[in-house]
Design an enzyme around this catalytic site. Structure first.
Site, short mmCIF file in Angstrom:
data_model
loop_
_atom_site.label_atom_id
_atom_site.label_comp_id
_atom_site.label_asym_id
_atom_site.label_seq_id
_atom_site.Cartn_x
_atom_site.Cartn_y
_atom_site.Cartn_z
N ARG A 100 0.82 -1.22 -0.12
CA ARG A 100 0.17 0.04 0.07
C ARG A 100 0.70 1.27 -0.17
NH1 ARG A 100 -3.52 -3.23 3.59
NH2 ARG A 100 -2.42 -2.79 5.48
N PHE B 26 -11.52 -5.04 -5.85
CA PHE B 26 -11.63 -5.70 -4.51
C PHE B 26 -10.85 -5.03 -3.21
CE2 PHE B 26 -10.64 -8.51 -8.14
CZ PHE B 26 -11.69 -9.60 -8.12
N ASP C 271 -16.11 -3.05 -4.45
CA ASP C 271 -16.03 -4.42 -3.87
C ASP C 271 -17.61 -4.67 -3.79
OD1 ASP C 271 -13.98 -5.67 -1.77
OD2 ASP C 271 -16.16 -5.98 -1.23
N ASP D 129 -6.29 -6.53 -6.11
CA ASP D 129 -5.85 -7.07 -4.89
C ASP D 129 -7.20 -8.02 -4.50
OD1 ASP D 129 -4.30 -7.83 -2.52
OD2 ASP D 129 -5.35 -6.54 -1.36
N CYS E 100 -2.15 -13.50 -2.95
CA CYS E 100 -1.99 -13.89 -1.59
C CYS E 100 -2.28 -15.50 -1.72
CB CYS E 100 -2.89 -13.13 -0.72
SG CYS E 100 -4.62 -13.55 -0.99
#
Length: 397
Positions: free
Chosen positions: A213, A229, A251, A301, A341
């Site tokens: 970030r 997201f 989102d 992300d 991730c």
């Protein structure tokens, strides 16, 4: 009677290298009847004592090492105090450097505590206990945390499906002190963020993306940014701090967007500069592409797409799809900040997926920077699986 596991010949190599996992196929015999999560002594095939581990009869990872090479080391409150203090010491410089009141205190195996994740949000410690050993030692762990952080309340967020593989049910609730009555406000790099410990994703927030970030600010000055997201708007806040002219946070969760809006207001960002859009990102990207809408920067992300090897091929298709669409809605010379991730997807595979997406998007793409999980999420040299978060800054022509 002693509780022991004896390894198959040749299966002691990883333990000698201090890797914490022992798989079921590596165990020749079990002495005694260890309970779920109980501590056992680990022996090589020749009878040499190797260390102490937590036994998990329902899992393919049949034992997780607590300690190596020290027979006198008991797995008790003092053991957990020592590990917690070591972990805190490792992070003290990071906390001071980035002005943190929220950080990962314990990163499971990477901090020598298999199956235990602990995040500290101001005066709350949030625990996620994912292994049988962690569950068996819960009270000793709580006692250690109370000793080290007497002013903190402790809350459990072990509401994770992976516990079923360990023969455990999901659990949440207060372990010590008080339940959070409202979202907890943390700070990082001068930005305030509201964290919902009880209902938020994971333990409440994605602390692992803090460094990414912060680095994203370099790419956004005077740019129009699409933050996909977005969850509670972390990347969006940093983009606004970095001077973005406009940030659209997209989102599918309205409660997350409501928190994102309040986070923006709390940090002094109001009005048309910050937009909060309830949308399915996959559909939204296609709509923008078909409408000809273009952005200077797209931040991608997404949540984890693969929890098992069986899901990896599908995850690859998902990552390729969203990154191809992101490239198609970027202005020439625009920047794609994209992340994965999924621990099962290594950095080389993710890089290949981005390359394939560039071909399908018919865009020329350059990798200009690489990212990984924040510094309070370390990777132990003996446990490379601790490295899971990877990302790229891509210039799209």
């Amino acid at each position: 009677m002693s509780l022991e596991i004896h390894l198959v010949k040749g299966r002691d190599k990883s333990v000698r290298r201090k890797h914490p996992w022992i798989f079921s196929r590596g165990i020749a015999r079990v002495v005694g009847e260890p309970a779920l999560g109980e501590t056992v002594d680990v022996f090589a095939h020749n009878g040499e004592w190797l260390g102490k581990a937590a036994y998990s009869p329902h899992s393919q990872i049949r034992a997780r090492m607590w300690s190596f090479g020290d027979k006198k080391q008991n797995i008790d409150v003092d053991f957990f105090i020592q590990r917690v203090q070591q972990a805190q010491l490792l992070r003290d410089d990071i906390i001071e450097r980035d002005g943190l009141t929220g950080y990962r205190l314990i990163a499971a195996e990477s901090d020598g505590l298999p199956g235990i994740t602990i995040d500290k949000y101001d005066n709350f410690l949030v625990c996620q206990l994912l292994s049988a050993g962690a569950e068996f030692q819960k009270q000793a762990l709580v006692d250690a945390l109370v000793h080290c952080y007497p002013d903190c309340s402790i809350y459990e967020r072990s509401d994770v499906a992976i516990r079923k593989k360990e023969g455990l049910t999901e659990r949440t609730g207060v372990l010590h002190g008080d339940a959070p009555q409202q979202p907890v406000i943390i700070e990082e790099n001068g930005i305030k963020i509201s964290v919902d410990i009880i209902n938020g994703h994971k333990t409440g927030f994605y602390l692992d993306q803090r460094d990414s970030r912060n680095q994203a600010q370099k790419y956004v000055k005077d740019k129009e940014v699409l933050n996909c997201f977005s969850y509670t708007g972390g990347f969006g806040l940093y983009a606004l701090k970095g001077g973005a002219s406009r940030v659209i946070n997209a989102d599918v969760s309205q409660p997350a967007l409501d928190t994102a809006r309040s986070n923006a207001e709390m940090n002094g960002f109001k009005g048309k500069q910050a937009v909060f859009l309830n949308a399915d990102v996959f559909k939204l990207l296609r709509e923008y592409r078909d409408q000809g809408t273009k952005f200077d920067v797209v931040i991608m992300d997404p949540p984890k797409f693969a929890d098992s090897k069986a899901q990896l091929n599908g995850a690859c298709r998902g990552y390729k799809d969203i990154n191809m669409l992101a490239m198609q809605i970027l202005k020439p010379g625009g920047t794609l900040l994209t992340y994965s991730c999924s621990g099962l997807m290594d950095q080389n595979l993710f890089q290949k997926i981005i390359a394939d997406a560039a071909i399908d998007a018919n865009r020329s793409v350059k990798f200009v920077e690489r990212f990984e999980q924040a510094a309070d999420h370390p990777t132990d040299t003996a446990y490379p699986e601790g490295f899971y978060l990877k990302g790229f800054a891509c210039r799209v022509m």
